[in-house]
Write a protein that holds these residues in place. Structure first.
Motif, PDB file in Angstrom:
ATOM      1  N   HIS A 169       0.841  -1.201   0.000  1.00  0.00           N
ATOM      2  CA  HIS A 169       0.000   0.000   0.000  1.00  0.00           C
ATOM      3  C   HIS A 169       0.876   1.251   0.000  1.00  0.00           C
ATOM      4  CE1 HIS A 169      -3.316   2.659   1.220  1.00  0.00           C
ATOM      5  NE2 HIS A 169      -2.592   3.055   2.256  1.00  0.00           N
ATOM      6  N   ALA A 170       1.893   1.273   0.856  1.00  0.00           N
ATOM      7  CA  ALA A 170       2.777   2.431   0.940  1.00  0.00           C
ATOM      8  C   ALA A 170       3.641   2.581  -0.302  1.00  0.00           C
ATOM      9  CB  ALA A 170       3.659   2.316   2.187  1.00  0.00           C
ATOM     10  N   ALA A 171       4.061   1.462  -0.884  1.00  0.00           N
ATOM     11  CA  ALA A 171       4.887   1.517  -2.099  1.00  0.00           C
ATOM     12  C   ALA A 171       4.093   2.066  -3.278  1.00  0.00           C
ATOM     13  CB  ALA A 171       5.430   0.129  -2.418  1.00  0.00           C
ATOM     14  N   ARG A 172       2.823   1.661  -3.378  1.00  0.00           N
ATOM     15  CA  ARG A 172       1.991   2.192  -4.475  1.00  0.00           C
ATOM     16  C   ARG A 172       1.832   3.697  -4.359  1.00  0.00           C
ATOM     17  NH1 ARG A 172      -0.833  -2.711  -3.542  1.00  0.00           N
ATOM     18  NH2 ARG A 172      -2.276  -1.689  -2.113  1.00  0.00           N
ATOM     19  N   LYS A 173       1.793   4.200  -3.159  1.00  0.00           N
ATOM     20  CA  LYS A 173       1.654   5.636  -2.949  1.00  0.00           C
ATOM     21  C   LYS A 173       2.978   6.380  -3.106  1.00  0.00           C
ATOM     22  CE  LYS A 173      -2.381   5.752   0.084  1.00  0.00           C
ATOM     23  NZ  LYS A 173      -3.104   6.777  -0.688  1.00  0.00           N
ATOM     24  N   GLY A 174       4.106   5.656  -3.014  1.00  0.00           N
ATOM     25  CA  GLY A 174       5.403   6.309  -3.078  1.00  0.00           C
ATOM     26  C   GLY A 174       5.910   6.764  -1.727  1.00  0.00           C
ATOM     27  N   ILE A 175       5.244   6.359  -0.654  1.00  0.00           N
ATOM     28  CA  ILE A 175       5.682   6.718   0.690  1.00  0.00           C
ATOM     29  C   ILE A 175       6.969   5.972   1.051  1.00  0.00           C
ATOM     30  CG2 ILE A 175       5.065   6.472   3.134  1.00  0.00           C
ATOM     31  CD1 ILE A 175       2.204   7.100   2.303  1.00  0.00           C
ATOM     32  N   ILE A 176       7.079   4.757   0.549  1.00  0.00           N
ATOM     33  CA  ILE A 176       8.326   4.023   0.715  1.00  0.00           C
ATOM     34  C   ILE A 176       8.828   3.642  -0.675  1.00  0.00           C
ATOM     35  CG2 ILE A 176       7.725   3.202   3.014  1.00  0.00           C
ATOM     36  CD1 ILE A 176       7.756   0.593   0.410  1.00  0.00           C
ATOM     37  N   LEU A 177      10.117   3.369  -0.759  1.00  0.00           N
ATOM     38  CA  LEU A 177      10.738   2.913  -1.999  1.00  0.00           C
ATOM     39  C   LEU A 177      11.024   1.431  -1.842  1.00  0.00           C
ATOM     40  CD1 LEU A 177      13.268   5.831  -2.587  1.00  0.00           C
ATOM     41  CD2 LEU A 177      10.873   5.671  -3.321  1.00  0.00           C
TER      42      LEU A 177
END
Length: 532
Positions: A169-177
């Protein structure tokens, strides 16, 4: 005040000229937080007419800092890291509407609610846009674990699955790499079809369809394998789970295990193995037969599978002829039971020349009862070699009618890769086909048989090796797997290859060469090739 207004546009608009005039002394700053009124002898209650003023100015300060910051946003080789162009702001009020709403003539009309928590401000690694969102629990979980350097592999079961879902979920948003998936198509021919770029060339999930046993409580007339293979011992099966976890880590993908058979519930260690798969963070699904309510409750007590797939072969008379007397009604009752347990249900039909006219009526019959309905063509192997397929023209006509139904009816799915020929003719978006990437044989999919033999596809003999004697990563990189992954030679120059390559199981069942001959049902008029 000009620079202040550029850095804090919403705050300045909210305050208005009268209150801004209180802060005219030495406030034309280029960086840092909003100036404190007490520095100029002004009471906060007079200068800040709204209780959320401090939160708004703090988020705008973070927004400005992220905007000016530069950093290498390449993802790590493995695992995940927090986006370095990210700030986290503690707030008492959710002020995100100031950043997501269209400009208002009256800024006081923007809705703000009191809600203590965190707001995330970050720059998208691909888009370059700056995003502002109130942090949900998934975001906070990922940010905490990554920031604290905690080992997520120490988590187990539902906690690990929750974390891995949050990571995606966070990767899709770009919050994490997150590290790039290494399950990627080796595209030898560049296509000028932009719709085929990106999403169909790289997989983020790898599926292991594990046929735990060939034991079955049914005897279907089209069964493709009733060989009595000795199933793996539990210790060997555990070793496969560990190896699959290592494979997924090496390839930077999530692992999905589809438990099948025969009837997977007849494997003596089914529930123990299912529990251990959940502990390792694998997504799970079941491709099997009707089971009892007690067995279903025991399954869901561990964790609900992503879906449970059962089969019907047509309307009641034909289905019961193929699968056994009374099975049609048992499946309908089981679909109701799955719904009671909140389990996503799938109905699969194997299409033959005898039931092609029943596919659409059956789809309508189960619509609203099953969450998803789809079909695939018969592979004429095993006992299915005694059955026939429809002729090519009849099948093409059927595909067009079915596609119209699927486009207008929720829950009616398309799986056959050849649908993408019609999609192209109609100038419609492509579908992922059989496994989300056209033919996924040995690409984002392996079939594991009861004795440990690994195949590129379960529907026809396509061996690539044996586990646990060989590691899955070795088998994936083997020449045998690469040949199946490449598909028929006759498809290599086709512009639709990334979402198609037909069905090699059908090719094999019709006595053709899976490494050379294209699907006999293909009707695509490709460049210079025409149709046959």
């Amino acid at each position: 005040m000009k620079k202040l207004a550029q850095r804090f546009p919403h705050t300045c608009r909210l305050l208005g000229d009268e209150h801004l005039a209180m802060l005219t002394c030495n406030t034309d700053q280029e960086s840092g937080p909003w100036p404190e009124p007490r520095l100029f002898g002004v009471a906060s209650s007079d200068a800040y007419p709204e209780p959320f003023f401090g939160d708004l100015s703090a988020v705008e300060s973070a927004y400005d800092a992220v905007r000016q910051r530069t950093h290498d946003l390449r993802p790590p080789e493995h695992g995940a890291v927090i986006n370095p162009l990210l700030d986290l702001v503690a707030v008492r009020y959710d002020v995100t509407p100031f950043f997501i709403e269209e400009p208002h003539d009256e800024i006081t009309d923007i809705p703000v609610i009191e809600q203590e928590g965190w707001i995330v401000v970050w720059k998208g690694p691909v888009s370059g846009r700056i995003y502002v969102e109130y942090a949900d629990q998934q975001m906070l979980l990922v940010l905490k674990l990554l920031a604290d350097g905690e080992d997520a592999l120490a988590l187990k079961g539902k906690e690990l699955l929750t974390y891995l879902d949050a990571l995606d979920h966070a990767a899709r948003k770009g919050i994490i790499l997150k590290a790039h998936s290494l399950i990627a198509r080796d595209v030898e021919r560049s296509s000028d079809d932009k719709a085929l770029s990106g999403r169909f060339l790289k997989a983020s999930v790898f599926t292991l369809q594990w046929h735990l046993t060939n034991r079955c409580d049914l005897h279907c007339r089209h069964c493709y394998d009733r060989d009595q293979l000795s199933p793996l011992r539990l210790d060997h099966a555990r070793a496969v789970l560990d190896d699959f976890a290592s494979f997924c880590h090496e390839k930077n993908v999530r692992g999905h295990i589809c438990f099948s058979g025969g009837n997977p519930f007849l494997y003596p260690h089914f529930f123990a193995l299912y529990a251990e798969a959940v502990d390792r963070g694998f997504a799970t699904s079941v491709l099997g037969n009707v089971v009892s309510g007690a067995e279903l409750e025991r399954l869901t007590a561990l964790i609900k599978p992503d879906f449970y797939q059962v089969s019907l072969e047509g309307l009641e008379p034909h289905n019961d002829f193929m699968r056994g007397e009374g099975y049609y009604r048992r499946v309908l009752a089981f679909l109701d039971l799955l719904r009671e347990h909140g389990i996503y249900s799938v109905v699969m039909l194997t299409l033959t020349g005898s039931n092609i006219d029943q596919v659409i009526p059956l789809a309508r019959e189960v619509s609203g009862r099953a969450d998803y309905f789809t079909f695939n063509r018969l592979a004429q192997v095993g006992e299915g070699s005694d059955l026939s397929l429809p002729d090519k023209d009849r099948y093409r006509e059927f595909l067009a009618t079915y596609l119209d139904l699927a486009d207008s009816t929720p829950g009616i799915g398309i799986k056959d890769n050849l649908f993408n020929i019609l999609r192209k003719e109609r100038d419609e978006p492509y579908n992922g086909g059989c496994t989300g990437f056209g033919c996924g044989a040995a690409f984002n999919f392996f079939a594991l048989l009861p004795d440990g033999s690994v195949h590129a596809c379960r529907k026809f003999p396509s061996p690539v090796g044996v586990v646990p004697q060989s590691r899955l990563s070795e088998l994936y990189d083997s020449m045998a797997a690469k040949r199946y992954r490449r598909g028929p030679e006759s498809c290599q120059d086709c512009s639709l290859a990334p979402v198609c390559k037909g069905c090699m199981a059908v090719v094999h069942g019709m006595g053709l060469d899976v490494f050379h001959d294209r699907d006999p049902f293909c009707f695509f008029r490709s460049e210079g090739r025409g149709t046959t």
